[in-house]
Scaffold this active site. Structure first.
Site, PDB file in Angstrom:
ATOM      1  N   ILE A 135       0.839  -1.200   0.000  1.00  0.00           N
ATOM      2  CA  ILE A 135       0.000   0.000   0.000  1.00  0.00           C
ATOM      3  C   ILE A 135       0.875   1.252   0.000  1.00  0.00           C
ATOM      4  O   ILE A 135       0.391   2.336  -0.262  1.00  0.00           O
ATOM      5  CB  ILE A 135      -0.964   0.048   1.212  1.00  0.00           C
ATOM      6  CG1 ILE A 135      -0.203   0.125   2.539  1.00  0.00           C
ATOM      7  CG2 ILE A 135      -1.917  -1.131   1.195  1.00  0.00           C
ATOM      8  CD1 ILE A 135      -1.079   0.514   3.727  1.00  0.00           C
ATOM      9  N   ASP A 136       2.179   1.105   0.292  1.00  0.00           N
ATOM     10  CA  ASP A 136       3.051   2.279   0.428  1.00  0.00           C
ATOM     11  C   ASP A 136       3.510   2.833  -0.921  1.00  0.00           C
ATOM     12  O   ASP A 136       3.956   3.969  -1.002  1.00  0.00           O
ATOM     13  CB  ASP A 136       4.298   1.931   1.262  1.00  0.00           C
ATOM     14  CG  ASP A 136       3.948   1.380   2.633  1.00  0.00           C
ATOM     15  OD1 ASP A 136       2.836   1.669   3.113  1.00  0.00           O
ATOM     16  OD2 ASP A 136       4.773   0.651   3.210  1.00  0.00           O
TER      17      ASP A 136
HETATM   18  O1  F6P Z   1       4.243  -1.633   4.501  1.00  0.00           O
HETATM   19  C1  F6P Z   1       2.877  -1.645   4.692  1.00  0.00           C
HETATM   20  C2  F6P Z   1       2.512  -1.091   6.034  1.00  0.00           C
HETATM   21  O2  F6P Z   1       1.106  -1.133   6.187  1.00  0.00           O
HETATM   22  C3  F6P Z   1       3.026   0.325   6.307  1.00  0.00           C
HETATM   23  O3  F6P Z   1       2.239   1.311   5.698  1.00  0.00           O
HETATM   24  C4  F6P Z   1       3.011   0.358   7.810  1.00  0.00           C
HETATM   25  O4  F6P Z   1       3.972   1.259   8.293  1.00  0.00           O
HETATM   26  C5  F6P Z   1       3.398  -1.056   8.169  1.00  0.00           C
HETATM   27  O5  F6P Z   1       3.080  -1.873   7.062  1.00  0.00           O
HETATM   28  C6  F6P Z   1       2.675  -1.593   9.376  1.00  0.00           C
HETATM   29  O6  F6P Z   1       3.239  -2.826   9.668  1.00  0.00           O
HETATM   30  P1  F6P Z   1       2.616  -3.902  10.630  1.00  0.00           P
HETATM   31  O7  F6P Z   1       1.422  -4.501   9.937  1.00  0.00           O
HETATM   32  O8  F6P Z   1       3.716  -4.888  10.805  1.00  0.00           O
HETATM   33  O9  F6P Z   1       2.204  -3.189  11.868  1.00  0.00           O
END
Ligand code: F6P
Length: 357
Positions: A135-136
Site C-alpha cells: 500500500i506504500d
Molecule cells: O508496509 C505496509 C505497512 O502497512 C506500512 O504502511 C506500515 O507502516 C506497516 O506496514 C505496518 O506494519 P505492521 O502490519 O507490521 O504493523
C-alpha cells in the site's frame, strides 16, 4: 511440466490473491502442465518446508478476496543470514526446500524487505519472479504497486467521513495515513479527500507554518481544517537530528504516533480543539478496488508469461503505463521516495494545500 513455488511476504495488502490468480490462470490457459506449491506465511513456509499443493481451482473465486490465501509474515532481511533459534541456516534451508521439490521457480509477492531476500535467493542461484505489492507504493522500479490504489480509496473514504463531521464542528481534524517512510498514500488520499494541510516524510514540516495555514483558513471564515498526516511525517527540528538522536527521542516519546504530537502542538499554539483519527490497518483490508484487480491480474499474467519463457530474475512492474520486467538487482534495497519537486506536489501547492514547509 512446470513446478512453481509461491509465497506472499511482509505486510499484506489488497489484490495479493488477484495477482496469484493471474499467474496461475495464465499458466493454466497456456496448456502447460503445472504443479503449484503454496508456501505458508511468507518466507517462513519456504524455510521450514511448510507448503500446500494447490490446484487451479484454489485460485478460482479469489479475485475480489482481500488478504492472502497463503498467509504472510515478516521475515526481516537484516537477520536472514543469522541462524534461527535452533541453529538452522535459513538461506540454506530455503534452497534445500526449493531443490528437494524440484521447483522451476519461485513466485514471490512482496514489498521492499521481501525484494531484498528475493534478490539474495536469485544470487544464490534460484529462479525467481517477483510481483510488487504494498500500500506504500515505495518500491523502486515500478511506478505503481498493487494495493496502493485500494488503500488510497480507504484513506480517502476516511477523510470524506471526517469532512462531514468537521463541517458541523469548528475544529481541527487530523487523519493519520499509513505509508511507512514515504508520502505517496498520504498525498494521494489527502488530495482526493480535499485535505487542507498534508504532511509527508519527504517534506519536513515547520509547526509554525502549519499553524499559520490553520489561522489563515480561520481568517477566511472556514470553520474547520483537515490535515492528512503521514505516519512517517517529521518536523524540521527532528529532521536535523542524527539517527541516534532521533532514536533516543522516540524512546521517550509520550505520544502514540506523530499525529498526536502535531495535534498537541496545534492545540497549544491555537487554543483550538484538535481530533485525531487513525484508520490504521483498515487501509490494507477488505476487497481490492477494481483498479487493483485489473492491475494485479495484468502483473500476474505477465509473470506467468515470463515463467513460460523461462525468463527469471525479474520483478514485473509498471513503467510509463506499460507492464515491464525489471531486473531484481536493480530493485532490491532501494526506496522510491516522493520528490518534493514532483509535479503532483507543485500542483497540490497551487491548489492551496499547505505542506507545512
Ligand atoms: O508496509 C505496509 C505497512 O502497512 C506500512 O504502511 C506500515 O507502516 C506497516 O506496514 C505496518 O506494519 P505492521 O502490519 O507490521 O504493523
Amino acid at each position: 511440466m512446470k513446478r512453481i513455488g509461491m509465497l506472499t511476504s511482509g505486510g499484506d495488502c489488497q489484490a495479493l490473491n488477484a495477482a496469484m490468480r493471474g499467474v496461475v490462470k495464465c499458466l493454466a490457459n497456456s496448456g502447460e502442465e503445472i504443479e503449484i506449491y503454496g508456501f505458508l506465511d511468507g518466507y517462513r513456509g519456504l524455510i521450514y518446508g511448510n507448503f500446500r499443493m494447490l490446484g487451479e481451482h484454489d485460485f478460482s473465486g479469489i479475485l475480489t478476496k482481500g488478504g492472502t490465501i497463503l498467509g504472510s509474515s515478516r521475515t526481516p532481511f537484516k537477520t536472514i543470514k543469522d541462524p534461527d533459534e535452533n541453529g538452522l541456516d535459513k538461506v540454506d534451508a530455503m534452497k534445500q526446500n526449493y531443490y528437494k521439490l524440484q521447483l522451476d521457480c519461485m513466485v514471490i509477492l512482496g514489498g521492499n524487505g521481501t525484494h531484498k531476500t528475493a534478490n539474495l535467493l536469485r544470487e544464490e542461484g534460484l529462479n525467481i519472479i517477483t510481483l510488487p505489492k504494498t500500500i506504500d507504493n515505495d518500491l523502486w522500479g515500478t511506478d505503481m504497486t498493487f494495493g496502493f490504489q485500494s488503500a488510497v480509496d480507504i484513506a480517502t473514504d476516511c477523510i470524506d467521513c471526517i469532512h462531514t463531521t468537521a463541517s458541523s464542528h469548528g475544529r481541527v481534524f487530523i487523519v493519520e495515513v499509513m505509508g511507512h517512510k514515504v508520502g505517496w498514500l498520504t498525498l494521494n488520499a489527502g488530495m482526493a479527500g480535499g485535505a487542507d494541510i498534508i504532511l509527508i516524510p519527504e517534506i519536513s514540516y515547520d509547526i509554525d507554518k502549519v499553524v499559520d495555514a490553520i489561522k489563515q483558513r480561520h481568517e477566511k471564515g472556514k470553520r474547520f481544517t483537515i490535515l492528512a498526516v503521514a505516519e512517517g511525517a517529521i518536523s524540521k527540528e527532528d529532521a536535523k537530528l542524527s539517527k541516534k538522536e532521533y532514536k533516543k527521542k522516540l524512546e521517550n516519546y509520550k505520544y502514540p504516533s506523530v499525529s498526536y504530537e502535531v495535534a498537541d502542538r496545534i492545540s497549544q499554539m491555537t487554543g483550538q480543539e484538535v481530533r485525531v483519527t487513525v484508520p490504521g490497518h483498515t487501509q490494507r483490508g477488505g476487497s481490492p478496488c477494481p483498479y487493483d484487480r485489473v492491475f494485479a491480474s495484468r502483473l500476474g499474467s505477465e509473470a506467468g508469461r515470463l515463467i513460460l519463457e523461462g525468463e527469471y530474475g525479474f520483478m514485473v512492474g509498471y513503467k510509463n503505463r506499460e507492464i515491464v520486467k525489471v531486473p531484481l538487482e536493480d530493485v532490491a534495497g532501494k526506496l522510491k521516495m516522493l520528490s518534493p519537486e514532483a509535479s503532483i506536489v507543485q500542483e497540490a501547492k497551487s491548489l492551496g494545500i499547505s505542506f507545512g514547509d
